[in-house]
Design an enzyme around this catalytic site. Sequence first.
Site, short mmCIF file in Angstrom:
data_model
loop_
_atom_site.label_atom_id
_atom_site.label_comp_id
_atom_site.label_asym_id
_atom_site.label_seq_id
_atom_site.Cartn_x
_atom_site.Cartn_y
_atom_site.Cartn_z
N ALA A 20 0.84 -1.20 0.00
CA ALA A 20 0.00 0.00 0.00
C ALA A 20 0.87 1.25 0.00
O ALA A 20 0.66 2.19 -0.78
CB ALA A 20 -0.93 -0.01 1.21
N LEU A 21 1.90 1.26 0.85
CA LEU A 21 2.74 2.46 0.98
C LEU A 21 3.63 2.65 -0.24
O LEU A 21 3.64 3.71 -0.87
CB LEU A 21 3.56 2.36 2.27
CG LEU A 21 4.42 3.57 2.64
CD1 LEU A 21 4.37 3.82 4.14
CD2 LEU A 21 5.86 3.38 2.19
N GLY A 22 4.38 1.61 -0.60
CA GLY A 22 5.28 1.72 -1.75
C GLY A 22 4.52 2.00 -3.03
O GLY A 22 4.93 2.82 -3.87
N ASN A 112 8.67 2.04 9.48
CA ASN A 112 8.41 2.38 10.87
C ASN A 112 9.45 1.77 11.79
O ASN A 112 9.99 0.71 11.49
CB ASN A 112 7.04 1.84 11.30
CG ASN A 112 5.92 2.81 10.99
OD1 ASN A 112 6.07 4.02 11.17
ND2 ASN A 112 4.80 2.28 10.52
N LYS A 195 7.56 9.53 16.29
CA LYS A 195 6.57 8.66 15.64
C LYS A 195 6.24 7.45 16.51
O LYS A 195 5.10 6.99 16.56
CB LYS A 195 7.06 8.22 14.26
CG LYS A 195 5.97 7.55 13.44
CD LYS A 195 6.05 7.81 11.95
CE LYS A 195 4.74 7.42 11.28
NZ LYS A 195 4.86 6.27 10.38
N ASN A 199 3.07 5.17 17.54
CA ASN A 199 3.01 3.78 17.07
C ASN A 199 3.01 2.77 18.21
O ASN A 199 2.34 1.74 18.11
CB ASN A 199 4.19 3.48 16.14
CG ASN A 199 3.95 3.99 14.72
OD1 ASN A 199 2.82 4.13 14.29
ND2 ASN A 199 5.02 4.28 14.01
N SER A 265 -1.68 -0.03 10.93
CA SER A 265 -0.96 -0.93 10.02
C SER A 265 -0.67 -2.26 10.70
O SER A 265 -0.70 -3.32 10.05
CB SER A 265 0.35 -0.28 9.57
OG SER A 265 1.17 -0.01 10.68
#
Lengths: 320, 320
Positions: A20-22, A112, A195, A199, A265
């Site tokens: 999804a991110l890439g 992350n 972050k 997370n 995620s």
Amino acid sequence: MNPQFSATYPRRYAIIGTGALGGFYGARLQRAGFEVHYLLHRDYAHVRAHGLRIDSVDGDFVLPKVNAWAKTTDMPPCDVIIVALKTTQNHRLPELLPPLLHEHSVVLVLQNGLDVEADAAAVVGPQRVIGGLCFLCANKAGPGHICHLDYGAINLGEYAPNMPDTRLNALTADFRRANIAVDTVANLRLARWRKLLWNIPFNGLSVVLRASTAEMMADDGIRALAADLMAEVRHAAAQQACFLDASEITAMLAATARMKAYKTSMMLDYEAQRPLELDAIFARPLAVSSHMPLTHMLYRQLSFLESAPRPSKNSADLKP
Amino acid sequence: MNPQFSATYPRRYAIIGTGALGGFYGARLQRAGFEVHYLLHRDYAHVRAHGLRIDSVDGDFVLPKVNAWAKTTDMPPCDVIIVALKTTQNHRLPELLPPLLHEHSVVLVLQNGLDVEADAAAVVGPQRVIGGLCFLCANKAGPGHICHLDYGAINLGEYAPNMPDTRLNALTADFRRANIAVDTVANLRLARWRKLLWNIPFNGLSVVLRASTAEMMADDGIRALAADLMAEVRHAAAQQACFLDASEITAMLAATARMKAYKTSMMLDYEAQRPLELDAIFARPLAVSSHMPLTHMLYRQLSFLESAPRPSKNSADLKP
């Protein structure tokens, strides 16, 4: 090795890990005119045949033809190699990265966790490495089909100390041209701890509680527990001379309360029976801190849940 | 009120709450010749018509005819009133107990948690109250049908200080006649803390992790977490001058590792969509201790899970 960034323009990008991110950031870059090469695994044949489809809050678009690859040895050398794998796949970097390098290639680690750049740096040297923190809410609906639900900004920072700002400026320009909000950070480690402030409690508790952000924030006890976990992260960061103000916790909780209900995620990984990013998000912070008892408890619970049989996705489905 | 125990023999028992625990001990007493009166709610009609069926590791038996009641106002006064409700039902004691009392009635509280006798004592006075800690593994297979899987011993202790040992001796004799292993404890509060040493980690974690005792004990991290939670309970008990030796933690973990895989009572409550005994097992200990951060975290997680939609029983089924 020369840390000077390639002056070629437009730069050629590699996306290592087209999830999804890439897939989302690669598609945005390609749409803006950059040459993008995607490494795929399970979805390789589908994406090679059909391209990428992005359903986005900022407007849907389709890229019917993309440079899809199954092996990095088949790919051309690239100027910017974006590592968008889950950190649970970082053991593959020594095999994946070298074929993509030319003299001035940089590796942008969009993952992350704490000090996740070290894995890429061990392969390509620290001076090639840039870290990026993504604030993106997206998931994969099917092969080559990505749903972008919210956010999308990236904070970029140099991994090695005392680097000139040439590369960050060039990357910032590229990403902005691709309609991706970017900021640069002077202290990448501080940004990573900041972050983790989010997370660690929310990724972690979402799996243990099988809950969305909104469901957690609606519960007084879980809000208080999240704040306690954040306080631990803040103190651990301070032990590494990364100073986060207490007011950031308050602000982050308030921002989370304003978010739409969404699955973290780690929750998506849990439901999809994928490994969880426990090493990067939990084990590495715990390894450098002397006192994170609540975080340690959460880590132990998550480690158990990761290895236990997981409920089927349907039965774990959350109400939004 | 006279603390002297009734000399009538055989004593007449009331079972307030005929679930797995109340039904099991009541049936054992009835089989041994005691007059037993059972209060039932949902299963009243079935048990009145068909009696009780006990499938037990010690031998199955059936009681085709039992004294089943739907209201305590219909029941005769009893010598021993066994409170076997879940503590989540203790708000009903002021209505349930008074009709059953004669001058020498005692109330035996067979519930989990800290200071749970206080709820009965507030209704009948502390000198009538005896506490009992049950080490029983049983569950209800259907209306009037109880499966006794393992164990079954009870530790009995007087709630009020400086009581003569007459009543405990008489109860001990009755229970032993009914083939129930009994011991008496001089310090009931200490015994309750000792039981919490097990209940807090294993009842609590079993729900959060959806896991049996064996699955938890097979995981190094969860074993260590259970030990950390036990250490907190031990220190909280010491704040109340209830001193548990550190070796008890080691011994209890070793005993748990030797147990068959089984679901804790809180896990069974969770799966059956019943309220969890969080007040008695978690909130009361937390209220008297100044420092139980891990226990507090577990309590907050459980409180969230109690109020969230629960998975159906099938999807949560555990492999033994």
